[in-house]
Structures are given as structure tokens and as C-alpha cells.
Design an enzyme around this catalytic site. Structure first.
Site, PDB file in Angstrom:
ATOM      1  N   CYS A 123      -4.111   6.677   6.009  1.00  0.00           N
ATOM      2  CA  CYS A 123      -3.429   6.891   4.709  1.00  0.00           C
ATOM      3  C   CYS A 123      -4.702   7.107   3.995  1.00  0.00           C
ATOM      4  O   CYS A 123      -4.493   6.935   2.647  1.00  0.00           O
ATOM      5  CB  CYS A 123      -3.846   4.775   4.652  1.00  0.00           C
ATOM      6  SG  CYS A 123      -2.494   3.484   5.643  1.00  0.00           S
ATOM      7  N   GLU A 170       0.962  -1.391   0.244  1.00  0.00           N
ATOM      8  CA  GLU A 170      -0.082   0.488  -0.188  1.00  0.00           C
ATOM      9  C   GLU A 170       0.608   1.535  -0.006  1.00  0.00           C
ATOM     10  O   GLU A 170       1.113   1.790   1.164  1.00  0.00           O
ATOM     11  CB  GLU A 170      -0.910   0.308   1.088  1.00  0.00           C
ATOM     12  CG  GLU A 170      -1.566   0.953   1.722  1.00  0.00           C
ATOM     13  CD  GLU A 170      -2.202   1.702   2.635  1.00  0.00           C
ATOM     14  OE1 GLU A 170      -2.145   2.566   3.361  1.00  0.00           O
ATOM     15  OE2 GLU A 170      -2.724   0.134   3.700  1.00  0.00           O
TER      16      GLU A 170
END
Length: 528
Positions: free
Chosen positions: A301, A264
Site C-alpha cells: 500500500c 483503504e
């Protein structure tokens, strides 16, 4: 000064001679913990132990694995206030945030434990033989998911518990049946040490094999690369920057035996405001958007980094400015992260047509440790001419892009790269009129949010925390939720294997009482 050692299975090791220290970003001083960086020999020993442990661990029952995961959860709770205070000193995060993150980590472990105890996650599929089928007999075929092998996990800076040593990648890999080697993040090594010892203690208490878990300290470019390239490592979990994640991915796929990297790597998480919603509740949306941008000092995130709206009048823009001026910044996780944030602000300011619409009026503190929230503004032409404006700046900043029409909004959406999330605010009446936008965004993001904000990732079976490249390296997977287990498994099919030799999940008698697909029907029945 407290000296921490590498955790190599059930052993502690300190063979290195290169040292670094835990650091307090708020006070800008070293903490009382020091660490030797792992040597090449320690890396190799950790992987070799993991490979040996895999032969045992992959065969134990789901219930036994569940007991192990629940024991880790218990040991994290037993770490008490020390874990909270150490983590706060290394990250600048408030104790309440860390306590909440600990419970999220504990709940993740328990969620996977429950998945294992129920057992149907293996996706058992059985097609029984038809010996008299013509023109050819049909063989007996039985399918299920099995573990890949040793997994390397890189701890994330922004979630020192939930996405780090005992976090989601580790929990899902353990649940899949894979031993784990964690490369501790250098921004919170002492926190990592406490979490690592909790896992080691849990492994001993539940009689797991030596090598089921190791924790190594050092540079990602050195020991991280050695781990990724080691032939006994079978998969990698990573959360961090695009450059680091892409480097690990490139190394993994260029091996003689390529392996998957589930990285990620960041996301701008665009937010689209439709005209009627802006007219009805523009001030409310602006305030909530500002709060979502700066939540956690913009270090999640999923903080939204770009907002798109139709420039019908200036009221909404003014509401954004007012809301953002009332936000508060704070200490970032590490000095290099703050430096990168400030460099990103300078990059935006250097682009013609980009204006600093709002700067926090409430943020105070040392400029060398505190991030100040900034909201930029530009029109769609500036974005088209400068696509880098749609890239993430990690921290409490965002850019508001004004468009002139629905067509222009759709065109910008079509030109987006991959993101973890995409959000649309609209009324019940106008959302159907923008179904084209929803259709576009589901191709661009792993999670499409309607009339909400992307910060706050629910840990549950239906969550997708992933997305198309460059937000991740594999858009088919998620790093949050029970589906994360499938990153670390692969399917295997047994043809005409004697029932006595089959795994329990595939035997004729369903002793595990799991759901299985038998000749096309989902059932818990035995095979007669």
C-alpha cells in the site's frame, strides 16, 4: 482435489453449486484446492449467527477477549509450514516474506490482547453528580467506548495474512467486542481457509460463542454486497482498489441505516527531494527510492509512486535511471493484477511528455506472469495537464517529476489528493525553510516521513495507516496500531445509573485498575 467449505460459526457449509479454484500465478496452473461460492442463505446464516454471538461476546471481559486473540496467534503458529507453502503457491510471494508476515499477524493479535488486558483503551470518563449545584443540580455522567456489532472484513490481495482473514481489521474488531465475517479474497482462498480454521479452533478452545467468526468465499460484487447491505451488519473493513472500496462505501451509506466503511483504496505516496539533500546524497536517495518502489514487486500500500525534485542538474535524474535499471521485478499476486499493471504502463506511455526513463535490466521470466519495473519521467507542466499521472499504478513503477522552483513544488503539493504517506528528504538546515511543505503534506497524508521511505509500516500504538480521501474513506482512522480499535466502537453515556448496574469500567470502585478521567483528572483512584 481438496474441497473447502464455508465456515459459518462453528459449522462448515457447502450449499453452493458454483465452483472456483485456487490458482498459482507463478506456474499459471490451478492448485489442488476447490471452493464453492457462498449462497445467499449461507451469507444470511453467517450474519444471523454473528448477531446472536454479539449479545454474548460484547459482555465478556477484556481479559477473556485477550485470551481468545492470543489463542488465534498460537493457532496461526501451529499451522506450521503448510500455511507458508500454500500461501506461497497462491501468491507468488517467497516463503521468507510470508513467514515474516505471519509473525506480523501474530504480533498484531498479541498487541491487541495486551491492550485489552490493560483495559484503559475504553476511555472511561466520569463526572460525578453535584446535587446542590445552582441553579440546576448536576447529574452523574459516565462515558465509555462500546462495540458496534457484527463487522464484515474483506481480505486484501497484497497481504494474505496481515491484512486478510486474521489480519489487522479482524484483530481490531475482535478486540473492540465485535464478531467478524470475512469475505475471503479469491486470489488466496486456500490460505484463507487455513487461517479461518485457526480462528475457529481458537474460538472453540476459549469457549467463545458460536458465530463469533465466519469465513465466506465468493464474488465481492455479489456476496460482498449482500453482506454490506445486511441490516444486522454494523461496520465494514476493506483494503483494495478504489473502485471496489467506493462501491462498498456507496452501498453502505445508502442503506436505510447507513454504516461506516473503513476502506483503504490505494495511494501514490509522493516523495519530495529538497535541493541540498539531492546535492549531498542524491545517489544514495535514488538507490533507496528505487528499492522502495519495487519492494514486494510494488504491491504494498505504501510503495512510492511519484517523486518530485528540483531540476538543478541532470546528475540526480541519471542516478535514478541507473538505480532503477538494477532493480528486479517478479511474479504479481494474480493475473488480473498483472494485467492492470501493464495497462497502467500503457496509459502513461500514451501521454505526450512522459518518457520511460528506465526499465529493469535484471528482470527475467515469463511475460505472462512477471512484472517488469519501469520508471517514468516528466516535467511539472505535464503533471499539471495530466493529473491522472499522480494516481496509483499498483506494481513496481513510479514517475519522477522535475520542478523548476520551490514555489512550483509547493503548488503541486497543494493540489495533491489524499495519500497514506508523504515523504520529504532534506538536510537539517533546509527542512525548516520548507516548513510550508510539511504544513501542506500533513493535510494530505496520514503519515509524514522525513529522510526515510514509506514502505515498512511499524505495528505499534503510534502508527497511522490511513489518510484523506481517496486513500481511505475516513481520514480520522487508522487500520494499523492500537487506535484501529476505535473504528469498531462508539461512545455511550450513562446518566444517573445505579452503581450496581454500571459496567465494571465505570463503577465507583476501580476493580480493573484502569486509567479513568474523573472530574477532569486522569487517575486510577476509586470514587468515594
Amino acid at each position: 482435489m481438496k474441497q473447502e467449505l464455508q465456515i459459518v460459526g462453528f459449522d462448515f457449509s457447502g450449499l453452493g453449486n458454483e465452483m472456483f479454484y485456487s490458482y498459482n500465478p507463478a506456474n499459471q496452473v490451478k492448485n489442488e484446492y476447490s471452493f464453492f461460492k457462498a449462497t445467499s442463505d449461507e451469507v444470511n446464516r453467517a450474519v444471523e449467527k454473528a448477531a446472536a454471538a454479539f449479545k454474548v461476546y460484547r459482555k465478556i471481559s477484556g481479559v477473556e477477549k485477550a485470551v481468545f486473540l492470543e489463542a488465534i496467534a498460537e493457532e496461526l503458529i501451529n499451522a506450521g509450514d503448510e500455511l507458508i507453502s500454500v500461501c506461497s503457491s497462491e501468491t507468488g510471494l517467497p516463503p521468507a516474506r510470508i513467514e515474516g508476515e505471519r509473525m506480523r499477524t501474530v504480533n498484531q493479535l498479541r498487541m491487541f490482547a495486551n491492550l485489552l488486558k490493560e483495559g484503559s483503551w475504553v476511555d472511561a470518563r466520569i463526572d460525578t453528580a453535584i446535587s446542590d449545584r445552582t441553579p440546576l443540580p448536576k447529574p452523574d455522567l459516565r462515558f465509555m467506548q462500546i462495540a458496534l456489532g457484527p463487522v464484515v472484513v474483506f481480505g486484501a490481495s497484497n497481504f494474505p495474512l496481515a491484512f486478510s482473514v486474521a489480519g489487522g481489521d479482524t484483530a481490531s474488531a475482535f478486540a473492540a467486542g465485535c464478531p467478524v465475517i470475512v469475505k475471503a479474497h479469491s486470489a488466496h482462498p486456500a490460505t484463507s481457509a487455513i487461517s479461518g480454521k485457526a480462528i475457529q479452533t481458537a474460538a472453540r478452545k476459549t469457549h467463545m460463542p458460536d458465530g463469533i467468526f465466519s469465513l465466506l468465499y465468493g464474488d465481492g460484487s455479489k456476496i460482498g454486497m449482500q453482506l454490506v447491505k445486511h441490516p444486522l451488519v454494523k461496520a465494514v473493513g476493506f483494503t483494495g482498489s478504489f473502485n471496489a472500496g467506493k462501491a462498498l462505501f456507496d452501498a453502505a451509506v445508502s442503506r436505510p441505516e447507513p454504516i461506516p466503511v473503513y476502506a483503504e483504496m490505494g495511494s501514490t505516496n509522493p516523495v519530495f527531494i529538497l535541493p541540498d539533500a539531492m546535492k549531498e546524497r542524491g545517489r544514495e536517495i535514488a538507490a533507496a527510492y528505487a528499492g522502495s518502489v519495487v519492494l514486494g514487486v510494488g504491491q504494498f500500500c505504501t510503495n512510492p509512486g511519484m517523486l518530485l525534485y528540483q531540476s538543478i542538474d541532470d546528475q540526480f535524474k541519471q542516478s535514478l535511471k541507473t538505480a532503477f535499471e538494477q532493480t528486479t521485478g517478479g511474479v504479481m499476486l494474480a493475473p488480473n493484477i498483472l494485467n492492470a499493471y501493464n495497462d497502467g504502463l500503457k496509459h502513461h506511455l500514451a501521454i505526450e511528455g512522459v518518457e520511460p526513463l528506465a526499465v529493469s535490466k535484471l528482470t527475467t521470466g515469463n511475460d505472462q506472469s512477471t512484472a517488469v519495473p519501469v520508471l517514468f519521467a516528466a516535467d511539472s507542466k505535464v503533471l499539471v495537464d495530466n493529473p491522472a499521472l499522480s494516481e496509483e499504478i499498483f506494481g513496481p513503477t513510479s514517475i519522477a517529476i522535475s520542478v523548476t522552483s520551490k514555489i512550483e513544488m509547493l503548488k503541486i503539493a497543494e493540489n495533491l489528493t489524499g495519500h497514506l504517506t508523504a515523504t520529504v528528504h532534506g538536510t537539517d538546515e533546509e527542512l525548516p525553510e520548507y516548513i510550508e511543505l510539511i504544513d501542506i503534506l500533513e493535510q494530505k497524508a496520514g503519515r509524514v516521513v522525513i529522510n526515510g521511505f514509506p514502505t515498512g509500516v511499524e505495528v505499534c500504538s503510534s502508527m497511522v495507516h490511513g489518510g484523506p480521501f481517496p486513500s481511505t474513506t475516513d481520514s480520522k482512522t487508522t487500520s494499523v496500531g492500537t487506535a484501529a480499535i476505535y473504528r469498531f466502537t462508539r461512545p455511550v453515556c450513562y446518566q444517573n445509573l445505579n452503581d450496581s448496574m454500571l459496567p465494571p469500567e465505570l463503577k465507583n470502585k476501580n476493580t480493573l485498575n484502569i486509567f479513568r478521567l474523573i472530574n477532569g483528572d486522569r487517575t486510577k483512584n476509586d470514587i468515594f
